[in-house]
Design an enzyme around this catalytic site. Structure first.
Site, mmCIF file in Angstrom:
data_model
loop_
_atom_site.group_PDB
_atom_site.id
_atom_site.type_symbol
_atom_site.label_atom_id
_atom_site.label_comp_id
_atom_site.label_asym_id
_atom_site.label_seq_id
_atom_site.Cartn_x
_atom_site.Cartn_y
_atom_site.Cartn_z
ATOM 1 C CB CYS A 1 -31.893 11.677 -9.785
ATOM 2 S SG CYS A 1 -30.681 10.790 -8.784
ATOM 3 C CG ASN A 2 -33.344 14.851 -4.393
ATOM 4 O OD1 ASN A 2 -34.278 14.119 -4.701
ATOM 5 N ND2 ASN A 2 -33.523 16.064 -3.920
ATOM 6 C CG ASP B 1 -34.298 8.605 -10.307
ATOM 7 O OD1 ASP B 1 -33.329 9.204 -9.807
ATOM 8 O OD2 ASP B 1 -34.897 7.698 -9.709
ATOM 9 C CB CYS C 1 -34.284 10.345 -2.298
ATOM 10 S SG CYS C 1 -34.146 8.998 -3.506
ATOM 11 C CG HIS D 1 -36.213 6.022 -5.663
ATOM 12 N ND1 HIS D 1 -35.305 6.751 -6.386
ATOM 13 C CD2 HIS D 1 -36.300 4.805 -6.269
ATOM 14 C CE1 HIS D 1 -34.847 6.016 -7.395
ATOM 15 N NE2 HIS D 1 -35.446 4.835 -7.346
#
Length: 284
Positions: free
Chosen positions: A83-84, A20, A196, A198
């Site tokens: 990671c989107n 990511d 996302c 995160h």
């Protein structure tokens, strides 16, 4: 730690690379470790270029291919694009570059959000780049048409930066989430997809807002579990899953600060892997 001594890049003993732009990789890694505890894992945080969300597709593709190139030198048998934003912009280019490699991306959780929604309205929290991508728009329209669910989207500008700084429960982060989450709930969303990788690290704050603002229970979708299931399926399909009684190893790389990634592992996952800091150009 290097796995480059493995002679066969597609042997079951080879590691899995998970990357990511920053600590988002850790939210997916924890699901992979839980489902596939015997696998050797390499985690790559491209922190010198974080966040990807504000970059052009061309820049994201360049970074994705650069990181993948490095992971391939480590003889990985699979790459998880945790990671989107990178999945939306670059996974097609990555699969074209490495057609024989297992490549798993993350989706923004639209399918499960539609399944769990009882109100017919689902909220999606994501980066502006993800929401603007052709991949996201096509998936949203397809699922909306097939299910009748309306998706309420919210670009969470600045949230990745807060999480990268470790501000998971600070007043500033809480206020930011209030601005982003509350309109979705007041608009009738009874599911929230974390688009996302995160964002799962601030899920407690999101849950607190949902409990206060919504009259009905709100389901929050973290897609890391689905990623781990897909990875397991593809490893089994190719006969590449590692079956050992001993747990697999974990090593990490970053183009940012070694100590920052070490602290993130300790704080977020209570893990203490060996972390190697690389010069940013070393991955290019």
């Amino acid at each position: 730690m290097s796995f480059s001594a493995y002679p066969d890049p597609v042997a079951a003993e080879a590691p899995i690379g998970i990357f990511d732009s920053g600590v988002g990789a850790l939210s997916v890694l924890r699901h992979v470790q839980a489902r596939l505890p015997s696998e050797h894992l390499l985690c790559f945080a491209d922190s010198a270029y974080a966040p990807y969300g504000g970059k052009s597709d061309a820049e994201i593709i360049e970074r994705t291919l650069a990181v993948a190139s490095f992971l391939v030198t480590q003889k990985v048998k699979a790459i998880v694009v945790a990671c989107n934003t990178a999945t939306a912009a670059a996974i097609d280019a990555l699969r074209q570059q490495y057609p024989d490699l297992i490549v798993v991306g993350v989706e923004p959780g639209l399918k499960p959000a539609a399944v769990f929604s009882k109100s017919g309205k689902a909220g999606v929290l994501a980066t502006a780049s993800t929401l603007a991508s052709h991949r996201f728009i096509a998936l949203r329209d397809q699922i909306a048409e097939s299910t009748g669910v309306t998706f309420l989207t919210q670009a969470c500008v600045g949230l990745v930066d807060q999480i990268e700084k470790g501000e998971l429960s600070s007043p500033e982060t809480a206020l930011m989430l209030e601005r982003y989450v509350t309109p979705l709930l007041r608009g009738g969303a009874d599911t929230l997809a974390l688009g996302c990788t995160h964002y799962p690290f601030v899920q407690p704050l999101i849950e607190a807002i949902a409990e206060r603002e919504s009259a009905v229970p709100v389901t929050i979708i973290d897609t890391g579990e689905a990623v781990s299931r897909q990875l397991e399926r593809l490893l089994q399909q190719r006969g590449l899953q590692r079956f050992e009684n001993m747990p697999g190893s974990l090593a990490a790389f970053t183009t940012g600060s070694q100590s920052s990634l070490e602290n993130a592992f300790a704080k977020l996952l209570n893990l203490h892997p060996q972390v190697t800091a690389l010069k940013a150009q070393a991955t290019a």
